[in-house]
Structure formats: C-alpha cells, structure tokens
Design a protein around this motif. Structure first.
Motif, PDB file in Angstrom:
ATOM      1  N   HIS A 239       0.837  -1.200   0.000  1.00  0.00           N
ATOM      2  CA  HIS A 239       0.000   0.000   0.000  1.00  0.00           C
ATOM      3  C   HIS A 239       0.874   1.253   0.000  1.00  0.00           C
ATOM      4  O   HIS A 239       0.581   2.217  -0.713  1.00  0.00           O
ATOM      5  CB  HIS A 239      -0.936  -0.003   1.202  1.00  0.00           C
ATOM      6  N   ARG A 240       1.943   1.255   0.777  1.00  0.00           N
ATOM      7  CA  ARG A 240       2.838   2.420   0.811  1.00  0.00           C
ATOM      8  C   ARG A 240       3.510   2.621  -0.540  1.00  0.00           C
ATOM      9  O   ARG A 240       3.659   3.756  -1.005  1.00  0.00           O
ATOM     10  CB  ARG A 240       3.877   2.261   1.906  1.00  0.00           C
TER      11      ARG A 240
ATOM     12  N   LEU B  72       1.437   6.862  -6.836  1.00  0.00           N
ATOM     13  CA  LEU B  72       0.396   7.845  -7.126  1.00  0.00           C
ATOM     14  C   LEU B  72       0.878   9.270  -6.879  1.00  0.00           C
ATOM     15  O   LEU B  72       0.476  10.201  -7.580  1.00  0.00           O
ATOM     16  CB  LEU B  72      -0.842   7.578  -6.267  1.00  0.00           C
ATOM     17  N   ALA B  73       1.768   9.428  -5.893  1.00  0.00           N
ATOM     18  CA  ALA B  73       2.283  10.760  -5.577  1.00  0.00           C
ATOM     19  C   ALA B  73       3.465  11.143  -6.463  1.00  0.00           C
ATOM     20  O   ALA B  73       3.991  12.252  -6.344  1.00  0.00           O
ATOM     21  CB  ALA B  73       2.696  10.807  -4.106  1.00  0.00           C
TER      22      ALA B  73
ATOM     23  N   ARG C 272       0.884   4.128  -2.868  1.00  0.00           N
ATOM     24  CA  ARG C 272       0.672   5.558  -2.595  1.00  0.00           C
ATOM     25  C   ARG C 272       1.856   6.399  -3.096  1.00  0.00           C
ATOM     26  O   ARG C 272       1.667   7.520  -3.567  1.00  0.00           O
ATOM     27  CB  ARG C 272       0.469   5.788  -1.101  1.00  0.00           C
TER      28      ARG C 272
END
Length: 72
Positions: free
Chosen positions: A39-40, A46-47, A43
């Motif tokens: 998940h990290r 996505l960033a 993310r």
C-alpha cells in the motif's frame, strides 16, 4: 489480560456458539506487513515518488556522519 488469554477466551466462546475458532495470534503478521508495504508503494507511485528503496535511502542518510562545513 495477555493475548494468549484473550485468544483462549475467544476460542471457548466460539466453540460454545458453534462458530469457527479465531486464528492464533501472529498467524497473519507477515501478510499484514506485506499489505502495508504494498500500500505504501502504491501511494508513492500515485504521488510521483520512487516506489522502492525509500526506507533504505532514508536510513542511510540518517546513519552517515554529517560533514563539517568548509570555510569559504
């Protein structure tokens, strides 16, 4: 109350109600750690940041001794 005692109580309660026993403590720890890591990474992508090696780079940055500033 310890985790083992709570697990024992939950197992007895489940047995009385005819439900399946809960998993033993620590059974899914590795799966949860991998899910958090994935998940990290997701993310980070996505960033717009690199998804791999961020933790290692941060640790290496922190562990290097700081260089004294040179006089101009």
């Amino acid at each position: 109350m310890s985790i083992v005692q709570q697990h024992f109580l939950d197992t007895c309660r489940a047995r009385r109600h005819g439900e399946p026993a809960p998993p033993a403590p620590g059974t899914h720890d590795v799966r949860v750690a991998r899910a958090v890591r994935d998940h990290r990474r997701f993310r980070a992508v996505l960033a717009g940041r690199p998804a791999r090696g961020r933790l290692r780079a941060a640790v290496l940055r922190r562990s290097r001794p700081s260089r004294p500033s040179r006089p101009s």
